[in-house]
Design an enzyme around this catalytic site. Structure first.
Site, PDB file in Angstrom:
ATOM      1  N   GLU A   1     100.549 150.851  10.159  1.00 56.88           N
ATOM      2  CA  GLU A   1      99.258 150.827   9.469  1.00 56.88           C
ATOM      3  C   GLU A   1      98.458 152.094   9.754  1.00 56.88           C
ATOM      4  O   GLU A   1      98.290 152.491  10.900  1.00 56.88           O
ATOM      5  CB  GLU A   1      98.445 149.600   9.913  1.00 56.88           C
ATOM      6  N   CYS A  42      95.276 140.364  11.920  1.00 59.83           N
ATOM      7  CA  CYS A  42      95.932 141.618  12.319  1.00 59.83           C
ATOM      8  C   CYS A  42      94.963 142.786  12.239  1.00 59.83           C
ATOM      9  O   CYS A  42      94.840 143.591  13.166  1.00 59.83           O
ATOM     10  CB  CYS A  42      97.160 141.893  11.447  1.00 59.83           C
ATOM     11  N   HIS A  91     103.175 146.300  10.867  1.00 58.53           N
ATOM     12  CA  HIS A  91     103.481 145.026  10.210  1.00 58.53           C
ATOM     13  C   HIS A  91     104.981 144.962   9.926  1.00 58.53           C
ATOM     14  O   HIS A  91     105.586 145.969   9.531  1.00 58.53           O
ATOM     15  CB  HIS A  91     102.718 144.905   8.881  1.00 58.53           C
TER      16      HIS A  91
HETATM   17  N1  PCA Z   1     100.033 138.367  10.628  1.00 61.81           N
HETATM   18  C1  PCA Z   1      98.671 138.081  10.238  1.00 61.81           C
HETATM   19  C2  PCA Z   1      98.002 137.594  11.487  1.00 61.81           C
HETATM   20  C3  PCA Z   1      99.082 137.301  12.450  1.00 61.81           C
HETATM   21  C4  PCA Z   1     100.294 137.894  11.871  1.00 61.81           C
HETATM   22  O1  PCA Z   1     101.402 137.946  12.398  1.00 61.81           O
HETATM   23  C5  PCA Z   1      97.987 139.254   9.542  1.00 61.81           C
HETATM   24  O2  PCA Z   1      98.670 140.058   8.907  1.00 61.81           O
HETATM   25  O3  PCA Z   1      96.765 139.368   9.613  1.00 61.81           O
END
Ligand code: PCA
Length: 193
Positions: A79, A142, A164
């Site tokens: 990200e 996240c 991610h």
């Molecule tokens: N993904 C979520 C929150 C926890 C996770 O593993 C997100 O992308 O916000």
């Protein structure tokens, strides 16, 4: 050796597992220059970030790398930034469902990650694992963790990043990636921080 605090999340949204924690668990304890400390954090606004901060204050890591599940994505996505926004389409694991609220009242709208996201995506791709830079970590937990950490460590030596990962094959959802491939991708990421 340098210290890396790496986190994954508990399951959420009705899933039995979260590929972020499952892949972090499978990483070796040392990668490249880094000794890893692994932490599983709750999918709860505010609390997820607090857990990371508590451990970071004890450990003084050189790098904090948080990993989360992004269902629907087909690539491993470092990200680029966190935004000062909480907005939840589904409740978090404690039933909180904020709608368009700031994380830090009066804080900057966005903060850039301090790990080399473009290099990381390129190096992962070179090993035949799908990866791409993402310009939105969403507005769920996240992003809450990423923005809070970036704000806290803004003028410090500690680098902060977020990656991610897609669903893993075991979740029987598509698109997905085998856990072993996610582990390979994260290993390459850590070698290139
Ligand atoms: N993904 C979520 C929150 C926890 C996770 O593993 C997100 O992308 O916000």
């Amino acid at each position: 050796m340098k210290k890396l605090l790496i986190t994954g999340f508990e399951p959420f949204g009705g899933e039995q597992i979260n590929p972020s924690w499952q892949s972090v668990l499978r990483l070796p304890d040392e990668i490249g220059d880094y000794k890893l400390t692994k932490l599983c954090i709750p999918v709860v606004f505010g609390e997820g970030a607090e857990r990371v901060l508590k451990t970071a204050k004890e450990l003084s890591p050189d790098v904090i790398l948080c990993v989360g599940q992004a269902g629907g994505r087909k690539a491993i996505t470092p990200e680029f930034l966190g935004i000062n926004l909480r907005h939840a389409e589904i409740p978090d694991n404690k039933g909180n469902q904020p709608k368009d609220e700031p994380i830090i009242s009066g804080g900057e709208n966005a903060l850039f990650s301090t790990i080399p996201v473009r290099k990381i995506a390129q190096k992962i791709n070179e090993k035949e694992v799908l990866s791409a830079v993402s310009y939105s970590a969403g507005a769920y937990v996240c992003n809450d963790v990423l923005y809070t950490l970036l704000a806290y460590f803004k003028n410090s030596e500690t680098k902060v990043g977020f990656i991610h990962v897609p669903y893993c094959t075991e979740q029987n959802k598509e698109p997905s990636m085998p856990l072993s491939t996610i582990v390979d991708g994260l290993t390459i990421a850590i070698k290139n921080i």
